[in-house]
Design an enzyme around this catalytic site. Structure first.
Site, short mmCIF file in Angstrom:
data_model
loop_
_atom_site.label_atom_id
_atom_site.label_comp_id
_atom_site.label_asym_id
_atom_site.label_seq_id
_atom_site.Cartn_x
_atom_site.Cartn_y
_atom_site.Cartn_z
N ASP A 227 35.25 54.46 17.83
CA ASP A 227 34.86 52.73 18.68
C ASP A 227 33.67 53.10 18.88
O ASP A 227 33.41 54.10 19.85
CB ASP A 227 35.94 52.55 19.45
CG ASP A 227 35.85 51.12 19.86
OD1 ASP A 227 35.44 50.20 19.03
OD2 ASP A 227 36.61 50.63 21.00
N GLY B 286 36.80 44.46 28.68
CA GLY B 286 37.26 44.56 30.16
C GLY B 286 38.36 43.39 30.43
O GLY B 286 38.77 42.64 29.73
N SER C 132 41.33 41.51 24.17
CA SER C 132 42.57 41.59 25.04
C SER C 132 42.68 39.94 25.78
O SER C 132 41.73 39.45 26.10
CB SER C 132 42.53 42.48 26.20
OG SER C 132 42.73 43.73 25.59
N ILE D 51 41.74 46.12 20.88
CA ILE D 51 42.63 45.87 22.31
C ILE D 51 42.83 47.14 22.71
O ILE D 51 43.29 48.39 22.40
CB ILE D 51 44.02 45.26 21.78
CG1 ILE D 51 43.99 44.02 21.23
CG2 ILE D 51 44.76 45.40 22.88
CD1 ILE D 51 45.05 43.63 20.54
N ASP D 52 42.24 47.13 24.02
CA ASP D 52 42.05 48.30 24.91
C ASP D 52 42.78 47.90 26.22
O ASP D 52 43.62 48.32 26.79
CB ASP D 52 40.87 48.88 25.10
CG ASP D 52 40.78 50.22 25.75
OD1 ASP D 52 42.13 50.82 25.81
OD2 ASP D 52 39.77 50.64 26.53
#
Ligand code: TD4
Ligand code: ZN
Ligand code: CA
Length: 339
Positions: A113, A212, A245, A286-287
């Protein structure tokens, strides 16, 4: 030797050869399981869904993700940032992924990534990744083309696919002028030329998301007109959505109730993610939602059981929370049942 003996001898050798091949095959399948994203994206485009690309930093995260994917029978991209690779170390992450493949019995795309230069992309290609992202989107267009092409030429020579990026993942609301807004969002006029000149296999486009937990100050807005415009120019081409996200409010609340400080955290509404997934967005990153689920669960455990000091008693529930979030995401993306 009689004819019949000859036949028996040949039969014996043939069986041995077959046994070796089959055995080799079994071993290979158990050891491999690392696949390219090419086939996944083709199917996602055709059947109008997106594949989840989840960021991994440690064992509990990879276990939570892969257990969810197995139960939901979904395709999977596991991705590591440069920071994650530094944190976990390349050797550990390779073995973690291999362990997940063998334990869970799934195929995995192993993706870098946001590789910011040729060197890190090359290290991951050489080190066994099946896909890399080269992110030179902060650089001027010609420079982005040059670096992306350099990575694509090398990666392709080793059978590895490349994701690139146009536009910037920056809070669009921070733009003060029209020209700044234009610098953030993807310029559809550049897309065809960029793909043609770099030969990249997929493209992340900036349409208003950012990384974020603080994506929007006011109402969430994605620029679907840009996405529409891009897919008109490159109709059968896989596009990628970063910063996707939803910043699940249940977990934000748990964090804040147990000593966390995340006032006003806000993400992309799930309807927007589903809408993008039905369009030509084939990969959704998605993190943050995994980080939040993990942190919320651990905060709550620490707060409610202050005398516990067994890491399994907070990492275990954190892993379970990640699994539940991923299961939910796979349905939002429409990729459950598509493995
Ligand atoms: O590409 N990503 C994940 C970014 C990971 C950054 O990792 P480091 O802290 O190691 O640099 C995304 O697009 C995720 O978007 P999200 O909305 O989940 O933040
Ligand atoms: Zn990203
Ligand atoms: Ca799609």
């Amino acid at each position: 030797m009689s004819k019949i003996n000859h036949f028996l001898l040949e039969y014996k050798y043939l069986s041995i050869i077959i046994a070796i091949i089959t055995n080799g095959q079994i071993k290979r399948e158990a050891k491999m399981g690392l696949i390219s994203s090419k086939g996944l994206f083709k199917k996602a485009l055709k059947e109008k869904y997106a594949v989840g690309a989840f960021n991994v930093n440690n064992m509990e995260i990879i276990q939570g993700i892969t257990e969810a994917v197995k139960e939901e029978k979904a395709p999977l991209i596991l991705q590591f940032s440069a920071g994650a690779r530094k944190y976990a170390k390349h050797i550990y992450l390779m073995h973690l992924v291999q362990a997940a493949i063998e334990d869970i019995g799934i195929d995995v795309v192993l993706h870098l990534d946001h590789g910011e230069d040729f060197e890190i992309c090359k290290a991951c290609v050489d080190g066994g990744f099946t896909s890399v992202m080269v992110d030179a989107s902060k650089k001027p267009f010609q420079e982005n083309v040059r670096i992306t092409k350099q990575v694509a030429d090398y990666a392709h020579s080793k059978g590895v696919v490349v994701e690139a990026e146009l536009g910037r993942l920056k809070g669009i609301e921070d733009a003060v002028s029209v020209s700044e807004k234009e610098a953030i969002l993807v310029n559809p006029d550049e897309v065809e030329e960029f793909i043609k000149r770099t030969n990249c296999d997929s493209l992340a486009i900036a349409i208003g998301t950012s990384h974020g937990a603080y994506k929007f100050k006011g109402e969430p807005k994605l620029y679907f007109d840009r996405l529409e415009e891009v897919q008109k120019r490159v109709p059968d081409y896989p596009l990628v959505l970063h910063g996707a996200s939803s910043v699940l409010q249940d977990y934000v609340k748990i964090c804040n109730e147990h000593g966390g400080k995340l006032p006003g955290a806000k993400g992309v509404p799930e309807e927007m993610i589903s809408k993008a997934a039905k369009m030509n967005i084939c990969k959704v990153n998605i993190d943050t939602d995994l980080r939040l689920a993990m942190t919320a669960t651990i905060r709550k455990e620490f707060d409610e059981n202050p005398s516990n000091f067994d890491p399994r008693k907070y990492l275990g529930p954190a892993r379970e929370a990640i699994k539940q979030v991923v299961k939910h995401k796979l349905h939002i993306l429409g990729c459950a049942g598509k493995a």
